[in-house]
Design an enzyme around this catalytic site. Structure first.
Site, PDB file in Angstrom:
ATOM      1  N   ASP A  11      68.448 138.244 -38.545  1.00 26.18           N
ATOM      2  CA  ASP A  11      69.409 137.228 -38.973  1.00 26.18           C
ATOM      3  C   ASP A  11      70.832 137.744 -38.753  1.00 26.18           C
ATOM      4  OD1 ASP A  11      69.158 134.609 -41.155  1.00 26.18           O
ATOM      5  OD2 ASP A  11      71.123 135.524 -40.800  1.00 26.18           O
ATOM      6  N   HIS A  18      61.726 128.188 -39.015  1.00 27.77           N
ATOM      7  CA  HIS A  18      61.742 129.652 -39.063  1.00 27.77           C
ATOM      8  C   HIS A  18      61.355 130.119 -40.460  1.00 27.77           C
ATOM      9  CE1 HIS A  18      65.765 128.035 -39.885  1.00 27.77           C
ATOM     10  NE2 HIS A  18      65.897 129.007 -40.763  1.00 27.77           N
ATOM     11  N   HIS A  65      62.053 132.985 -43.063  1.00 23.06           N
ATOM     12  CA  HIS A  65      62.892 134.126 -43.435  1.00 23.06           C
ATOM     13  C   HIS A  65      61.992 135.218 -44.000  1.00 23.06           C
ATOM     14  CE1 HIS A  65      66.933 132.033 -43.521  1.00 23.06           C
ATOM     15  NE2 HIS A  65      66.143 130.973 -43.643  1.00 23.06           N
TER      16      HIS A  65
HETATM   17  P1  AMP Z   1      68.306 128.188 -42.698  1.00 24.84           P
HETATM   18  O1  AMP Z   1      69.572 127.985 -43.487  1.00 24.84           O
HETATM   19  O2  AMP Z   1      67.076 128.361 -43.536  1.00 24.84           O
HETATM   20  O3  AMP Z   1      68.159 127.124 -41.625  1.00 24.84           O
HETATM   21  O4  AMP Z   1      68.468 129.585 -41.972  1.00 24.84           O
HETATM   22  C1  AMP Z   1      69.197 129.727 -40.800  1.00 24.84           C
HETATM   23  C2  AMP Z   1      69.504 131.194 -40.653  1.00 24.84           C
HETATM   24  O5  AMP Z   1      69.852 131.429 -39.310  1.00 24.84           O
HETATM   25  C3  AMP Z   1      70.666 131.684 -41.509  1.00 24.84           C
HETATM   26  O6  AMP Z   1      70.224 132.737 -42.357  1.00 24.84           O
HETATM   27  C4  AMP Z   1      71.696 132.158 -40.485  1.00 24.84           C
HETATM   28  O7  AMP Z   1      72.385 133.302 -40.900  1.00 24.84           O
HETATM   29  C5  AMP Z   1      70.838 132.412 -39.267  1.00 24.84           C
HETATM   30  N1  AMP Z   1      71.505 132.274 -37.995  1.00 24.84           N
HETATM   31  C6  AMP Z   1      72.340 131.285 -37.589  1.00 24.84           C
HETATM   32  N2  AMP Z   1      72.750 131.490 -36.334  1.00 24.84           N
HETATM   33  C7  AMP Z   1      72.136 132.634 -35.924  1.00 24.84           C
HETATM   34  C8  AMP Z   1      72.159 133.397 -34.727  1.00 24.84           C
HETATM   35  N3  AMP Z   1      72.902 133.022 -33.665  1.00 24.84           N
HETATM   36  N4  AMP Z   1      71.418 134.523 -34.658  1.00 24.84           N
HETATM   37  C9  AMP Z   1      70.684 134.923 -35.717  1.00 24.84           C
HETATM   38  N5  AMP Z   1      70.620 134.254 -36.884  1.00 24.84           N
HETATM   39  C10 AMP Z   1      71.347 133.131 -36.983  1.00 24.84           C
END
Ligand code: AMP
Ligand code: ZN
Length: 114
Positions: free
Chosen positions: A30, A100, A102
């Site tokens: 992340d 996804h 976490h």
């Molecule tokens: P959610 O809020 O459950 O949709 O989680 C999305 C996650 O993706 C968040 O924890 C962000 O920090 C992460 N995220 C967003 N953009 C990226 C990226 N380019 N690379 C890695 N993680 C990302």
């Protein structure tokens, strides 16, 4: 789905830290970790959220969690415990519309999560 940031990372069009991949799933670090270990395990093929899974996606769902547990174990999270979370939709706080899991660990988590 060229506008999807996770598809773009999977396709190596956007930089990302890929820590695992096979034919069904990809795992990345992340970009804004909320714990010492914070990984995202996702389907290789775009799926918006759990709402869009079909009965034939059962093997995919199994793989997501088998890989999540394996990555957690490899990072030594299995003894103390770790958290797996799937946010689905706006009220749950889903900010990237590519399903996804976490995988978060290395600190204590509280319940309910808020
Ligand atoms: P959610 O809020 O459950 O949709 O989680 C999305 C996650 O993706 C968040 O924890 C962000 O920090 C992460 N995220 C967003 N953009 C990226 C990226 N380019 N690379 C890695 N993680 C990302
Ligand atoms: Zn996508």
């Amino acid at each position: 789905m060229s506008e999807c940031i996770f598809c773009s990372i999977i396709a190596r069009k956007t930089p990302g830290r890929i820590v695992f991949e096979d034919n069904l799933v990809v795992a990345i670090e992340d970009i804004r970790p909320q714990a010492p270990v914070h990984l995202l395990v996702m389907p290789r093929a775009h799926v918006d959220s759990l709402n869009d899974l079909k009965p034939e996606d059962e093997p995919l769902l199994g793989r997501l969690f088998i890989v999540a547990a394996r990555l957690a174990r490899e990072r030594g999270l299995d003894t103390q415990g770790y958290r797996t979370v799937i946010n689905n939709g706006a009220w749950a706080g889903q900010s990237v519309a590519h399903l996804h899991v976490h995988v978060m660990g290395g600190r204590v988590f509280h319940w309910p999560p808020g």
